[in-house]
Design a protein around this motif. Structure first.
Motif, PDB file in Angstrom:
ATOM      1  N   ARG A 114      13.550  41.831  72.927  1.00 46.48           N
ATOM      2  CA  ARG A 114      13.928  40.416  72.823  1.00 46.48           C
ATOM      3  C   ARG A 114      12.938  39.660  71.930  1.00 46.48           C
ATOM      4  NH1 ARG A 114      14.197  39.430  77.948  1.00 46.48           N
ATOM      5  NH2 ARG A 114      16.431  39.795  78.082  1.00 46.48           N
ATOM      6  N   ILE A 115      11.642  39.920  72.109  1.00 44.64           N
ATOM      7  CA  ILE A 115      10.629  39.224  71.289  1.00 44.64           C
ATOM      8  C   ILE A 115      10.774  39.622  69.821  1.00 44.64           C
ATOM      9  CG2 ILE A 115       8.156  38.987  70.847  1.00 44.64           C
ATOM     10  CD1 ILE A 115       7.723  39.431  73.875  1.00 44.64           C
ATOM     11  N   VAL A 116      10.970  40.920  69.577  1.00 45.62           N
ATOM     12  CA  VAL A 116      11.092  41.398  68.193  1.00 45.62           C
ATOM     13  C   VAL A 116      12.343  40.811  67.538  1.00 45.62           C
ATOM     14  CG1 VAL A 116      11.474  43.463  66.784  1.00 45.62           C
ATOM     15  CG2 VAL A 116       9.753  43.491  68.604  1.00 45.62           C
ATOM     16  N   HIS A 117      13.435  40.808  68.281  1.00 42.29           N
ATOM     17  CA  HIS A 117      14.686  40.280  67.737  1.00 42.29           C
ATOM     18  C   HIS A 117      14.567  38.786  67.459  1.00 42.29           C
ATOM     19  CE1 HIS A 117      18.982  39.201  67.598  1.00 42.29           C
ATOM     20  NE2 HIS A 117      19.150  40.439  67.192  1.00 42.29           N
ATOM     21  N   ARG A 118      13.936  38.073  68.377  1.00 41.81           N
ATOM     22  CA  ARG A 118      13.764  36.623  68.201  1.00 41.81           C
ATOM     23  C   ARG A 118      12.833  36.341  67.009  1.00 41.81           C
ATOM     24  NH1 ARG A 118      16.223  31.858  68.529  1.00 41.81           N
ATOM     25  NH2 ARG A 118      14.957  30.207  69.439  1.00 41.81           N
ATOM     26  N   GLY A 119      11.770  37.145  66.872  1.00 40.80           N
ATOM     27  CA  GLY A 119      10.890  36.976  65.719  1.00 40.80           C
ATOM     28  C   GLY A 119      11.649  37.181  64.414  1.00 40.80           C
ATOM     29  N   ALA A 120      12.548  38.168  64.407  1.00 38.00           N
ATOM     30  CA  ALA A 120      13.348  38.416  63.198  1.00 38.00           C
ATOM     31  C   ALA A 120      14.297  37.251  62.938  1.00 38.00           C
ATOM     32  CB  ALA A 120      14.116  39.727  63.348  1.00 38.00           C
ATOM     33  N   GLU A 121      14.802  36.631  64.006  1.00 38.65           N
ATOM     34  CA  GLU A 121      15.654  35.439  63.811  1.00 38.65           C
ATOM     35  C   GLU A 121      14.853  34.299  63.190  1.00 38.65           C
ATOM     36  OE1 GLU A 121      19.028  35.842  67.332  1.00 38.65           O
ATOM     37  OE2 GLU A 121      17.316  34.522  67.648  1.00 38.65           O
ATOM     38  N   PHE A 122      13.651  34.069  63.684  1.00 37.83           N
ATOM     39  CA  PHE A 122      12.808  33.031  63.069  1.00 37.83           C
ATOM     40  C   PHE A 122      12.544  33.377  61.608  1.00 37.83           C
ATOM     41  CE2 PHE A 122      11.341  31.838  67.482  1.00 37.83           C
ATOM     42  CZ  PHE A 122      11.714  30.498  67.404  1.00 37.83           C
ATOM     43  N   SER A 123      12.258  34.657  61.350  1.00 38.40           N
ATOM     44  CA  SER A 123      11.954  35.100  59.993  1.00 38.40           C
ATOM     45  C   SER A 123      13.159  34.914  59.069  1.00 38.40           C
ATOM     46  CB  SER A 123      11.516  36.568  60.022  1.00 38.40           C
ATOM     47  OG  SER A 123      11.316  37.068  58.728  1.00 38.40           O
ATOM     48  N   ALA A 124      14.343  35.170  59.612  1.00 40.86           N
ATOM     49  CA  ALA A 124      15.565  35.061  58.804  1.00 40.86           C
ATOM     50  C   ALA A 124      16.030  33.615  58.670  1.00 40.86           C
ATOM     51  CB  ALA A 124      16.671  35.916  59.429  1.00 40.86           C
ATOM     52  N   GLY A 125      15.409  32.707  59.415  1.00 38.56           N
ATOM     53  CA  GLY A 125      15.830  31.308  59.374  1.00 38.56           C
ATOM     54  C   GLY A 125      17.091  31.048  60.156  1.00 38.56           C
TER      55      GLY A 125
END
Ligand code: CP
Length: 323
Positions: free
Chosen positions: A17-28
């Motif tokens: 969940r943390i990794v996926h959420r970090g990728a969402e922040f990264s992807a905007g």
């Protein structure tokens, strides 16, 4: 509230969940619930930092929190106040404490013996968990998956290597090859825990103490600075021991599609040749930027009650950056 002191504190679902959420922040593409509105984040770095300190500071401000920063000389720890008293006082005033001590994990565990202030490990002597979360976020952004990746880590079996081993072995099909100089390998307890996890998930972890017979076909070639922050090496000849582990362009002969990753800071000409770090295979600076996106995901995680969470997100290939 929750703490994040070791990768091993996380369930598989929480880590994903943390990794996926970090990728969402990264992807905007992350929705911004501003979960830190009205909250105060203390950022205490007893050792130097460019990325992690800035990532958590910028991330906290972007999430609506306020910030208090403590450098190495600021707290009364320097004049003999105990770590227990320090934690007790700070937990009455802060909502989150992000701390880099480069000392034992037990110090952070002591500070976490309360239920008002979340404690986040920004690097201890044994583990650098928020680096591994950043790195997995970067892998998800680049490849669209973590499962099945073949990763070569060459260099010291330091706190970054420990966190990577504990995190990557959660993912089925990952092959993590760790090549460390003799005497500078993973701590025995870390290797044991990571191997046990790999046996459960179907990942593989290999550690050797040379750079011979590398199978190649890697998706990722990763290294870290040979002099880990806050440490020194008593052996005056350590550079000779480390020299064969330098990442050079020759490694791409059998792994032509591999990306190069480095947690930074780097010493060009030591652990990595300049033409690799600054070359077309390197994603090290995108990786550094992802520290902030991953820090935001960590801050959200530690301040979100478990029952308020949505189910763990499935892998989302749309998070993979265009290559
Ligand atoms: N990789 C890393 O932790 O960088 P800093 O030491 O600059 O925070």
């Amino acid at each position: 509230m929750r703490h994040l002191i070791s990768i091993d504190d996380l369930t598989d679902a929480e880590l994903r969940r943390i990794v996926h959420r970090g990728a969402e922040f990264s992807a905007g593409s992350a929705r911004r619930p501003a979960p830190l509105d009205g909250q105060v984040v203390g950022v205490y770095f007893a050792k130097t930092s460019t990325r992690t300190r800035t990532a958590f500071s910028s991330g906290a401000l972007r999430l609506g929190g306020s910030l208090i920063a403590y450098g190495p000389g600021d707290l009364q720890l320097n004049t003999g106040e105990t770590t227990e008293d320090t934690g007790r006082v700070l937990s009455g005033m802060l909502d989150v404490l992000v701390a880099r001590t480069a000392g034992p994990e037990a110090e952070l565990r002591g500070w976490a013996q309360q239920n008002t202030m979340s404690v986040v490990n920004a690097m201890t002597a044994g583990e650098h968990p928020t680096q591994a979360l950043t790195d997995l976020t970067t892998l998800l952004r680049h490849f669209g998956r973590i499962e099945g990746l073949r990763i070569l880590y060459a260099g010291e079996g330091n706190n970054t290597a420990a966190a990577l081993a504990l995190a990557l072995t959660r993912f089925p099909g990952v092959h993590l090859e760790i090549r460390t100089p003799p005497g500078y390998g993973l701590a025995g307890t870390v290797a044991h825990r990571a191997r046990a996890r790999a046996a459960r998930t179907g990942a593989t972890l290999v550690e050797r103490h040379d750079m011979d017979e590398l199978p190649g076909g890697y998706d990722v070639i990763y290294t870290t600075r040979w002099q880990t922050t806050g440490t020194s090496k008593p052996d005056p000849g350590w550079r000779d021991t480390f020299a064969p582990f330098q990442i050079t362009p020759a490694l791409w002969a059998t792994s032509p599609r591999a990306v190069f990753m480095h947690d930074l800071p780097a010493h060009r000409g030591e652990e990595v040749a300049a033409e690799v770090l600054d070359g077309p295979h390197s994603i090290a600076f995108a990786q550094a930027t992802n520290k902030m996106h991953s820090a935001m995901a960590v801050l959200e995680f530690v301040r979100t009650p478990a029952k308020a969470e949505e189910p763990a997100a499935a892998p989302d290939r749309t998070l993979a950056a265009a290559r």
